[in-house]
Design a protein around this motif. Sequence first.
Motif, PDB file in Angstrom:
ATOM      1  N   CYS A  61      57.025  56.511  40.434  1.00 36.21           N
ATOM      2  CA  CYS A  61      56.436  55.246  39.989  1.00 36.21           C
ATOM      3  C   CYS A  61      56.507  54.222  41.136  1.00 36.21           C
ATOM      4  O   CYS A  61      57.171  54.460  42.144  1.00 36.21           O
ATOM      5  CB  CYS A  61      57.120  54.738  38.729  1.00 36.21           C
ATOM      6  SG  CYS A  61      58.901  54.576  38.843  1.00 36.21           S
ATOM      7  N   CYS A  88      63.875  58.559  35.086  1.00 32.27           N
ATOM      8  CA  CYS A  88      62.936  57.475  35.336  1.00 32.27           C
ATOM      9  C   CYS A  88      63.085  56.428  34.236  1.00 32.27           C
ATOM     10  O   CYS A  88      63.282  56.749  33.068  1.00 32.27           O
ATOM     11  CB  CYS A  88      61.507  58.017  35.364  1.00 32.27           C
ATOM     12  SG  CYS A  88      60.279  56.761  35.748  1.00 32.27           S
ATOM     13  N   GLN A  90      60.698  54.340  33.372  1.00 32.86           N
ATOM     14  CA  GLN A  90      59.410  54.069  32.737  1.00 32.86           C
ATOM     15  C   GLN A  90      59.460  54.463  31.263  1.00 32.86           C
ATOM     16  O   GLN A  90      59.830  55.569  30.923  1.00 32.86           O
ATOM     17  CB  GLN A  90      58.286  54.836  33.441  1.00 32.86           C
ATOM     18  CG  GLN A  90      58.096  54.458  34.883  1.00 32.86           C
ATOM     19  CD  GLN A  90      57.623  53.031  35.062  1.00 32.86           C
ATOM     20  OE1 GLN A  90      56.802  52.526  34.307  1.00 32.86           O
ATOM     21  NE2 GLN A  90      58.164  52.369  36.065  1.00 32.86           N
TER      22      GLN A  90
END
Length: 160
Positions: A61, A88, A90
Amino acid sequence: MTCELSITPWKCPFCVGGIEPSKDGQSRERCIHCSGTGLTDDPCGPAERAPRPPGVMRTPCGDCAYRPGSPELEANGVQLPDDEPFYCHQGLPVSAFGAYTPVATFRGLPLGAMVCAGWWAIKTGEALPDRPYREIPITENEAGKLWGRAPETGQEGPTP
């Protein structure tokens, strides 16, 4: 119960899907090099990359911890794990303290979180992201300052 992390980023060059083909094509034995999994971390020569597991992000990302200039790398990697997966952020909700917090965990693993693509690259010898880190807004107020409010909220965005 302890679980040891095992990453096998290569297809076994000695078999097909964990089965050693015989010369006559009839008998099939389990491959002793990869223990019948079809994947290995020691290919003993040229080998094809195994497909990336579905639980690993496809690409890093914009604010990946493994991008050059990230706060995690600037702190000499103090916050980055060596012996366990790095997940991650996200899609993870942000707590009142500003920390990414999974909704549910199982045996210490965040359910629904994907393994960081940058971490995967380090562990499997893939190329790390070359584009530098960029700060991405994480709260509604920070996003509103940069991009304006959504029309359905009745609040105006920034004027051009």
